[in-house]
Motif scaffolding. Structure first.
Motif, PDB file in Angstrom:
ATOM      1  N   LEU A  15     -57.486  36.316  11.275  1.00 14.63           N
ATOM      2  CA  LEU A  15     -57.589  36.211  12.734  1.00 14.63           C
ATOM      3  C   LEU A  15     -56.472  37.016  13.400  1.00 14.63           C
ATOM      4  CD1 LEU A  15     -58.589  32.472  13.302  1.00 14.63           C
ATOM      5  CD2 LEU A  15     -60.058  34.475  13.141  1.00 14.63           C
ATOM      6  N   ASN A  16     -55.288  36.994  12.814  1.00 18.20           N
ATOM      7  CA  ASN A  16     -54.200  37.797  13.379  1.00 18.20           C
ATOM      8  C   ASN A  16     -54.468  39.291  13.223  1.00 18.20           C
ATOM      9  OD1 ASN A  16     -52.139  36.757  14.964  1.00 18.20           O
ATOM     10  ND2 ASN A  16     -51.199  35.721  13.222  1.00 18.20           N
ATOM     11  N   GLN A  17     -55.085  39.682  12.133  1.00 18.29           N
ATOM     12  CA  GLN A  17     -55.484  41.088  11.983  1.00 18.29           C
ATOM     13  C   GLN A  17     -56.467  41.465  13.093  1.00 18.29           C
ATOM     14  OE1 GLN A  17     -56.811  42.266   7.990  1.00 18.29           O
ATOM     15  NE2 GLN A  17     -55.549  40.627   7.157  1.00 18.29           N
ATOM     16  N   ALA A  18     -57.378  40.556  13.395  1.00 16.19           N
ATOM     17  CA  ALA A  18     -58.360  40.807  14.453  1.00 16.19           C
ATOM     18  C   ALA A  18     -57.672  40.925  15.812  1.00 16.19           C
ATOM     19  CB  ALA A  18     -59.409  39.700  14.471  1.00 16.19           C
ATOM     20  N   ILE A  19     -56.694  40.068  16.068  1.00 15.89           N
ATOM     21  CA  ILE A  19     -55.969  40.132  17.343  1.00 15.89           C
ATOM     22  C   ILE A  19     -55.231  41.461  17.461  1.00 15.89           C
ATOM     23  CG2 ILE A  19     -54.069  39.145  18.695  1.00 15.89           C
ATOM     24  CD1 ILE A  19     -54.912  36.385  17.447  1.00 15.89           C
ATOM     25  N   ALA A  20     -54.524  41.856  16.403  1.00 15.65           N
ATOM     26  CA  ALA A  20     -53.775  43.122  16.419  1.00 15.65           C
ATOM     27  C   ALA A  20     -54.709  44.293  16.706  1.00 15.65           C
ATOM     28  CB  ALA A  20     -53.043  43.326  15.093  1.00 15.65           C
ATOM     29  N   ARG A  21     -55.890  44.252  16.135  1.00 16.97           N
ATOM     30  CA  ARG A  21     -56.882  45.299  16.336  1.00 16.97           C
ATOM     31  C   ARG A  21     -57.420  45.280  17.757  1.00 16.97           C
ATOM     32  NH1 ARG A  21     -61.675  45.731  18.223  1.00 16.97           N
ATOM     33  NH2 ARG A  21     -62.592  47.655  17.665  1.00 16.97           N
ATOM     34  N   GLU A  22     -57.698  44.109  18.278  1.00 18.07           N
ATOM     35  CA  GLU A  22     -58.238  44.005  19.638  1.00 18.07           C
ATOM     36  C   GLU A  22     -57.214  44.473  20.681  1.00 18.07           C
ATOM     37  OE1 GLU A  22     -61.300  43.365  20.549  1.00 18.07           O
ATOM     38  OE2 GLU A  22     -62.157  42.515  18.735  1.00 18.07           O
ATOM     39  N   GLN A  24     -54.823  46.648  20.096  1.00 18.21           N
ATOM     40  CA  GLN A  24     -54.754  48.108  19.885  1.00 18.21           C
ATOM     41  C   GLN A  24     -55.848  48.824  20.655  1.00 18.21           C
ATOM     42  OE1 GLN A  24     -56.496  49.367  16.263  1.00 18.21           O
ATOM     43  NE2 GLN A  24     -56.711  51.397  17.131  1.00 18.21           N
ATOM     44  N   VAL A  25     -57.087  48.455  20.422  1.00 19.20           N
ATOM     45  CA  VAL A  25     -58.177  49.219  21.042  1.00 19.20           C
ATOM     46  C   VAL A  25     -58.268  48.975  22.540  1.00 19.20           C
ATOM     47  CG1 VAL A  25     -59.506  49.571  18.931  1.00 19.20           C
ATOM     48  CG2 VAL A  25     -59.986  47.563  20.359  1.00 19.20           C
ATOM     49  N   SER A  26     -57.849  47.803  23.013  1.00 16.75           N
ATOM     50  CA  SER A  26     -57.890  47.595  24.461  1.00 16.75           C
ATOM     51  C   SER A  26     -56.938  48.569  25.152  1.00 16.75           C
ATOM     52  CB  SER A  26     -57.587  46.143  24.836  1.00 16.75           C
ATOM     53  OG  SER A  26     -56.265  45.794  24.523  1.00 16.75           O
ATOM     54  N   ILE A  27     -55.755  48.783  24.577  1.00 22.20           N
ATOM     55  CA  ILE A  27     -54.809  49.755  25.138  1.00 22.20           C
ATOM     56  C   ILE A  27     -55.338  51.172  24.928  1.00 22.20           C
ATOM     57  CG2 ILE A  27     -52.478  50.723  24.924  1.00 22.20           C
ATOM     58  CD1 ILE A  27     -51.621  47.825  24.053  1.00 22.20           C
ATOM     59  N   GLN A  28     -55.792  51.443  23.729  1.00 21.90           N
ATOM     60  CA  GLN A  28     -56.285  52.789  23.382  1.00 21.90           C
ATOM     61  C   GLN A  28     -57.416  53.213  24.308  1.00 21.90           C
ATOM     62  OE1 GLN A  28     -56.497  53.450  19.119  1.00 21.90           O
ATOM     63  NE2 GLN A  28     -58.605  54.128  19.368  1.00 21.90           N
ATOM     64  N   TYR A  29     -58.407  52.352  24.487  1.00 26.40           N
ATOM     65  CA  TYR A  29     -59.555  52.708  25.324  1.00 26.40           C
ATOM     66  C   TYR A  29     -59.158  52.817  26.798  1.00 26.40           C
ATOM     67  CZ  TYR A  29     -62.254  51.287  21.172  1.00 26.40           C
ATOM     68  OH  TYR A  29     -62.755  51.147  19.897  1.00 26.40           O
ATOM     69  N   GLU A  55     -62.504  44.172  24.993  1.00 29.69           N
ATOM     70  CA  GLU A  55     -61.660  44.018  23.808  1.00 29.69           C
ATOM     71  C   GLU A  55     -60.488  43.080  24.097  1.00 29.69           C
ATOM     72  OE1 GLU A  55     -63.002  44.918  21.191  1.00 29.69           O
ATOM     73  OE2 GLU A  55     -63.631  46.994  21.138  1.00 29.69           O
ATOM     74  N   MET A  56     -59.907  43.167  25.281  1.00 26.39           N
ATOM     75  CA  MET A  56     -58.812  42.263  25.634  1.00 26.39           C
ATOM     76  C   MET A  56     -59.315  40.821  25.720  1.00 26.39           C
ATOM     77  SD  MET A  56     -55.680  41.632  26.017  1.00 26.39           S
ATOM     78  CE  MET A  56     -55.034  43.271  25.879  1.00 26.39           C
ATOM     79  N   LYS A  57     -60.514  40.629  26.232  1.00 28.05           N
ATOM     80  CA  LYS A  57     -61.095  39.281  26.267  1.00 28.05           C
ATOM     81  C   LYS A  57     -61.322  38.757  24.849  1.00 28.05           C
ATOM     82  CE  LYS A  57     -63.247  39.680  30.800  1.00 28.05           C
ATOM     83  NZ  LYS A  57     -64.510  39.741  31.550  1.00 28.05           N
ATOM     84  N   HIS A  58     -61.714  39.649  23.932  1.00 24.20           N
ATOM     85  CA  HIS A  58     -61.859  39.243  22.522  1.00 24.20           C
ATOM     86  C   HIS A  58     -60.507  38.785  21.977  1.00 24.20           C
ATOM     87  CE1 HIS A  58     -65.499  42.180  21.910  1.00 24.20           C
ATOM     88  NE2 HIS A  58     -65.853  41.086  22.563  1.00 24.20           N
ATOM     89  N   ALA A  59     -59.452  39.555  22.263  1.00 24.28           N
ATOM     90  CA  ALA A  59     -58.108  39.195  21.780  1.00 24.28           C
ATOM     91  C   ALA A  59     -57.726  37.805  22.271  1.00 24.28           C
ATOM     92  CB  ALA A  59     -57.077  40.227  22.242  1.00 24.28           C
ATOM     93  N   GLU A  60     -58.008  37.532  23.533  1.00 25.46           N
ATOM     94  CA  GLU A  60     -57.683  36.222  24.102  1.00 25.46           C
ATOM     95  C   GLU A  60     -58.470  35.109  23.409  1.00 25.46           C
ATOM     96  OE1 GLU A  60     -57.707  33.972  28.410  1.00 25.46           O
ATOM     97  OE2 GLU A  60     -59.132  35.599  28.060  1.00 25.46           O
ATOM     98  N   GLU A  61     -59.755  35.317  23.222  1.00 26.53           N
ATOM     99  CA  GLU A  61     -60.598  34.296  22.595  1.00 26.53           C
ATOM    100  C   GLU A  61     -60.156  34.023  21.155  1.00 26.53           C
ATOM    101  OE1 GLU A  61     -65.336  33.160  22.207  1.00 26.53           O
ATOM    102  OE2 GLU A  61     -64.797  35.234  22.629  1.00 26.53           O
ATOM    103  N   ILE A  62     -59.845  35.088  20.423  1.00 27.77           N
ATOM    104  CA  ILE A  62     -59.402  34.924  19.036  1.00 27.77           C
ATOM    105  C   ILE A  62     -58.047  34.223  19.004  1.00 27.77           C
ATOM    106  CG2 ILE A  62     -58.785  36.118  16.899  1.00 27.77           C
ATOM    107  CD1 ILE A  62     -60.741  38.410  17.920  1.00 27.77           C
ATOM    108  N   THR A  74     -50.338  36.996  16.947  1.00 24.14           N
ATOM    109  CA  THR A  74     -49.449  38.149  16.962  1.00 24.14           C
ATOM    110  C   THR A  74     -49.413  38.772  18.351  1.00 24.14           C
ATOM    111  OG1 THR A  74     -48.893  40.236  15.901  1.00 24.14           O
ATOM    112  CG2 THR A  74     -51.235  39.811  16.245  1.00 24.14           C
ATOM    113  N   THR A  75     -48.325  39.435  18.638  1.00 25.83           N
ATOM    114  CA  THR A  75     -48.213  40.212  19.876  1.00 25.83           C
ATOM    115  C   THR A  75     -48.104  41.702  19.558  1.00 25.83           C
ATOM    116  OG1 THR A  75     -45.815  39.968  19.879  1.00 25.83           O
ATOM    117  CG2 THR A  75     -47.091  38.341  21.141  1.00 25.83           C
ATOM    118  N   VAL A  76     -48.229  42.050  18.287  1.00 24.30           N
ATOM    119  CA  VAL A  76     -48.049  43.424  17.836  1.00 24.30           C
ATOM    120  C   VAL A  76     -49.411  44.064  17.566  1.00 24.30           C
ATOM    121  CG1 VAL A  76     -46.984  44.897  16.087  1.00 24.30           C
ATOM    122  CG2 VAL A  76     -45.844  42.771  16.792  1.00 24.30           C
ATOM    123  N   PRO A  77     -49.729  45.122  18.315  1.00 21.98           N
ATOM    124  CA  PRO A  77     -51.011  45.790  18.077  1.00 21.98           C
ATOM    125  C   PRO A  77     -50.971  46.655  16.822  1.00 21.98           C
ATOM    126  CG  PRO A  77     -49.800  46.942  19.792  1.00 21.98           C
ATOM    127  CD  PRO A  77     -48.992  45.720  19.426  1.00 21.98           C
TER     128      PRO A  77
END
Length: 146
Positions: A15-22, A24-29, A55-62, A74-77
């Motif tokens: 789940l933390n891997q998923a948050i880091a990814r979400e 990342q891509v929210s900033i990237q996009y 993607e940011m909403k996904h990060a919040e939900e996860i 995690t707070t680290v993308p």
């Protein structure tokens, strides 16, 4: 079997891997949305912004789910790769969505193994969104001149 508020360290790590990814891509996009110019900006920037917000909403939900399960979000993308031109941007976006699809299928599998129906359902919904994002980016990539 998952008890209320409990999950294996393996699932919490995923789940933390998923948050880091979400994150990342929210900033990237969002940065891609800001940096596109000309006709491309008119055609793509609105969709990039919309996907970034999803993607940011996904990060919040996860993160909310992970917290409930006893983990600390995690707070680290993951590394953010905006790209120097449109082709590089979209190629990276396709790769990032493919990684997400693979990871989220794994999370669904682990959650099901642990009897965590709620986490599995959350990720089934998010997986659908990621597949739609992947379809968007692959369609854009196919339409770009070589």
């Amino acid at each position: 079997m998952v008890m209320a508020g409990k999950a294996s360290e393996r699932l919490k790590s995923l789940l933390n891997q998923a948050i880091a990814r979400e994150i990342q891509v929210s900033i990237q996009y969002m940065w891609q949305h800001v940096q596109t110019v000309g006709p491309v900006h008119v055609l793509l920037s609105g969709e990039l912004k919309k996907i970034a917000i999803e993607e940011m909403k996904h990060a919040e939900e996860i993160a909310e789910r992970l917290w409930y399960l006893g983990g600390t979000p995690t707070t680290v993308p993951d590394p953010i790769k905006v790209g120097k031109d449109l082709r590089e941007m979209i190629e990276q976006d396709v790769k990032d969505e493919e990684k997400a699809i693979t990871l989220y299928k794994q999370i669904i599998e682990v959650a099901n193994e642990e009897g965590d129906v709620t986490t599995a359902e959350i990720f089934k919904k998010i997986l659908k969104d990621e597949e739609e994002h992947h379809d968007f980016f692959t369609t854009v990539l196919e339409g770009l001149p070589s």
